[in-house]
Design a protein around this motif. Sequence first.
Motif, mmCIF file in Angstrom:
data_model
loop_
_atom_site.group_PDB
_atom_site.id
_atom_site.type_symbol
_atom_site.label_atom_id
_atom_site.label_comp_id
_atom_site.label_asym_id
_atom_site.label_seq_id
_atom_site.Cartn_x
_atom_site.Cartn_y
_atom_site.Cartn_z
ATOM 1 N N ALA A 131 -9.036 -4.208 -16.467
ATOM 2 C CA ALA A 131 -10.444 -4.359 -16.092
ATOM 3 C C ALA A 131 -10.627 -4.582 -14.600
ATOM 4 O O ALA A 131 -11.726 -4.394 -14.064
ATOM 5 N N ALA A 132 -9.545 -4.963 -13.916
ATOM 6 C CA ALA A 132 -9.631 -5.270 -12.484
ATOM 7 C C ALA A 132 -9.102 -4.141 -11.604
ATOM 8 O O ALA A 132 -9.062 -4.284 -10.380
ATOM 9 N N MET A 133 -8.707 -3.007 -12.208
ATOM 10 C CA MET A 133 -8.061 -1.949 -11.444
ATOM 11 C C MET A 133 -8.978 -1.369 -10.370
ATOM 12 O O MET A 133 -8.584 -1.199 -9.214
ATOM 13 N N THR A 134 -10.213 -1.059 -10.730
ATOM 14 C CA THR A 134 -11.132 -0.474 -9.750
ATOM 15 C C THR A 134 -11.384 -1.431 -8.601
ATOM 16 O O THR A 134 -11.372 -1.040 -7.428
ATOM 17 N N ALA A 135 -11.596 -2.715 -8.929
ATOM 18 C CA ALA A 135 -11.836 -3.712 -7.877
ATOM 19 C C ALA A 135 -10.613 -3.844 -6.972
ATOM 20 O O ALA A 135 -10.752 -4.022 -5.749
ATOM 21 N N ALA A 136 -9.421 -3.725 -7.557
ATOM 22 C CA ALA A 136 -8.206 -3.818 -6.751
ATOM 23 C C ALA A 136 -8.110 -2.672 -5.754
ATOM 24 O O ALA A 136 -7.723 -2.850 -4.597
ATOM 25 N N LEU A 137 -8.488 -1.470 -6.211
ATOM 26 C CA LEU A 137 -8.472 -0.329 -5.301
ATOM 27 C C LEU A 137 -9.523 -0.488 -4.210
ATOM 28 O O LEU A 137 -9.291 -0.122 -3.052
ATOM 29 N N GLU A 138 -10.680 -1.013 -4.567
ATOM 30 C CA GLU A 138 -11.724 -1.237 -3.566
ATOM 31 C C GLU A 138 -11.231 -2.202 -2.487
ATOM 32 O O GLU A 138 -11.582 -2.083 -1.313
ATOM 33 N N THR A 139 -10.406 -3.172 -2.895
ATOM 34 C CA THR A 139 -9.911 -4.172 -1.954
ATOM 35 C C THR A 139 -8.748 -3.645 -1.111
ATOM 36 O O THR A 139 -8.697 -3.871 0.107
ATOM 37 N N HIS A 140 -7.821 -2.929 -1.733
ATOM 38 C CA HIS A 140 -6.565 -2.576 -1.067
ATOM 39 C C HIS A 140 -6.514 -1.120 -0.576
ATOM 40 O O HIS A 140 -5.658 -0.789 0.254
ATOM 41 N N GLY A 141 -7.363 -0.248 -1.090
ATOM 42 C CA GLY A 141 -7.300 1.165 -0.740
ATOM 43 C C GLY A 141 -8.323 1.569 0.315
ATOM 44 O O GLY A 141 -9.209 0.794 0.679
ATOM 45 N N VAL A 142 -8.185 2.785 0.795
ATOM 46 C CA VAL A 142 -9.162 3.375 1.708
ATOM 47 C C VAL A 142 -9.591 4.720 1.134
ATOM 48 O O VAL A 142 -8.904 5.311 0.293
ATOM 49 N N MET A 143 -10.736 5.204 1.589
ATOM 50 C CA MET A 143 -11.217 6.489 1.114
ATOM 51 C C MET A 143 -10.216 7.583 1.493
ATOM 52 O O MET A 143 -9.773 7.666 2.638
ATOM 53 N N PRO A 144 -9.855 8.428 0.543
ATOM 54 C CA PRO A 144 -8.820 9.450 0.785
ATOM 55 C C PRO A 144 -9.399 10.695 1.437
ATOM 56 O O PRO A 144 -9.520 11.750 0.815
ATOM 57 N N LEU A 145 -9.764 10.574 2.710
ATOM 58 C CA LEU A 145 -10.308 11.739 3.409
ATOM 59 C C LEU A 145 -9.295 12.879 3.409
ATOM 60 O O LEU A 145 -8.085 12.651 3.459
ATOM 61 N N PRO A 146 -9.769 14.115 3.362
ATOM 62 C CA PRO A 146 -8.859 15.266 3.393
ATOM 63 C C PRO A 146 -7.989 15.245 4.650
ATOM 64 O O PRO A 146 -8.403 14.742 5.702
ATOM 65 N N PRO A 147 -6.801 15.810 4.570
ATOM 66 C CA PRO A 147 -5.870 15.783 5.710
ATOM 67 C C PRO A 147 -6.454 16.382 6.983
ATOM 68 O O PRO A 147 -6.159 15.906 8.083
ATOM 69 N N TYR A 148 -7.286 17.426 6.844
ATOM 70 C CA TYR A 148 -7.821 18.074 8.044
ATOM 71 C C TYR A 148 -8.854 17.206 8.764
ATOM 72 O O TYR A 148 -9.177 17.482 9.917
ATOM 73 N N ILE A 149 -9.364 16.156 8.122
ATOM 74 C CA ILE A 149 -10.220 15.186 8.805
ATOM 75 C C ILE A 149 -9.393 13.969 9.214
ATOM 76 O O ILE A 149 -9.449 13.525 10.357
ATOM 77 N N ALA A 150 -8.604 13.454 8.266
ATOM 78 C CA ALA A 150 -7.830 12.242 8.519
ATOM 79 C C ALA A 150 -6.838 12.415 9.667
ATOM 80 O O ALA A 150 -6.489 11.440 10.340
ATOM 81 N N SER A 151 -6.375 13.651 9.902
ATOM 82 C CA SER A 151 -5.424 13.876 10.986
ATOM 83 C C SER A 151 -6.107 13.853 12.357
ATOM 84 O O SER A 151 -5.427 13.779 13.385
ATOM 85 N N GLN A 152 -7.449 13.902 12.370
ATOM 86 C CA GLN A 152 -8.169 13.945 13.646
ATOM 87 C C GLN A 152 -8.908 12.655 13.978
ATOM 88 O O GLN A 152 -9.283 12.423 15.122
ATOM 89 N N ARG A 153 -9.115 11.807 12.956
ATOM 90 C CA ARG A 153 -9.755 10.516 13.210
ATOM 91 C C ARG A 153 -9.451 9.566 12.064
ATOM 92 O O ARG A 153 -9.063 9.986 10.974
#
Length: 344
Positions: A131-153
């Motif tokens: 039940a806490a999995m989504t909240a854990a990702l919100e706390t520890h993860g970041v938005m997975p921007l596509p590589p062609y954006i994430a590689s530039q900023r």
Amino acid sequence: MDVDVFDFDLPKERIALRPVEPRDAARMLLVNNGTLVDAGVRDLIDQLTEKDVLVTNDTRVIPGRLTGKRGEAKVEVTLHKREDATTWRVFAKNAKKCRLGDTLDFTGLQAEVVHVGEDGERTLKFNVDPAAMTAALETHGVMPLPPYIASQRGVDERDKSDYQTVFAREDGAVAAPTAGLHFTPEMLAALDAKGIKRHTVTLHVGAGTFLPVKAERTEDHKMHSEWGEITPEVAAALNDARANGGRIVAVGTTSLRLLESAATDDGVIHPFSNDTDIFITPGYHFKGVDLLMTNFHLPKSTLFMLVSAFAGLETMKAAYQHAIAAEYRFYSYGDSSLLYPEKR
């Protein structure tokens, strides 16, 4: 088919690093059997009638990129498919450091490597209450921007809203259904005022959508599966719309792939709740979709193959050449297109 026929040159400056504001101010290229018309996303309303129905994807992007350590070794993983509430398939950087049985620590969120696959794929079991999995990702993860954006900023707070559609309801995607990013409450109100019906389906988009096609022939490429659902009520509504002379308009390749997975050769869309790994290339006979609204895709990608199958390979090559020359903005945060099916 030879994968190289889907290649084209795209200048780096054509890659959009931020969406336009407001979202529905983006441009839209109308592509109709060789005819190309420069328009805007808001012009979609004029292209539709009250008999037509828009199909959007209501998946919600979760912060599915995690950075942590295995011992002293740095690891980074991107979730791409949920097996159960706390078990995910992931793509791992430094995959050799993620061995079977290893424990990975993502700054307090821990996971065990329970399966080792090919090409950097791993399966992780997270040590957290389901039940806490989504909240854990919100706390520890970041938005997975596509590589062609994430590689530039870097990823920032703005991306939490920018990389989410107005339709987002069902947690589970690690990539946005980007055609839906163009819609605003004001545009939805205008569609409603014209009497254009809208229905949602769910396809949890995986990070595999960004993987390059490494095979030389399309026949040798293996698609990663994604989970999707079309409810009986939505399937019935779409079939009724078609029976009454309306067109099914897929907002995005994710909606299209799910509709095609659920449609039979007679054009009937059936309820669906399962994985799909459908791979659409030229020669495919479309059964469930009449129009496609979609962004501009990567060279040699499965999505450019899909739009080439829908509107015609030569038509799409010409459309992309026009879009590049006319300075359209490409990829997830870029502009849009409305594709009519190739006449056969």
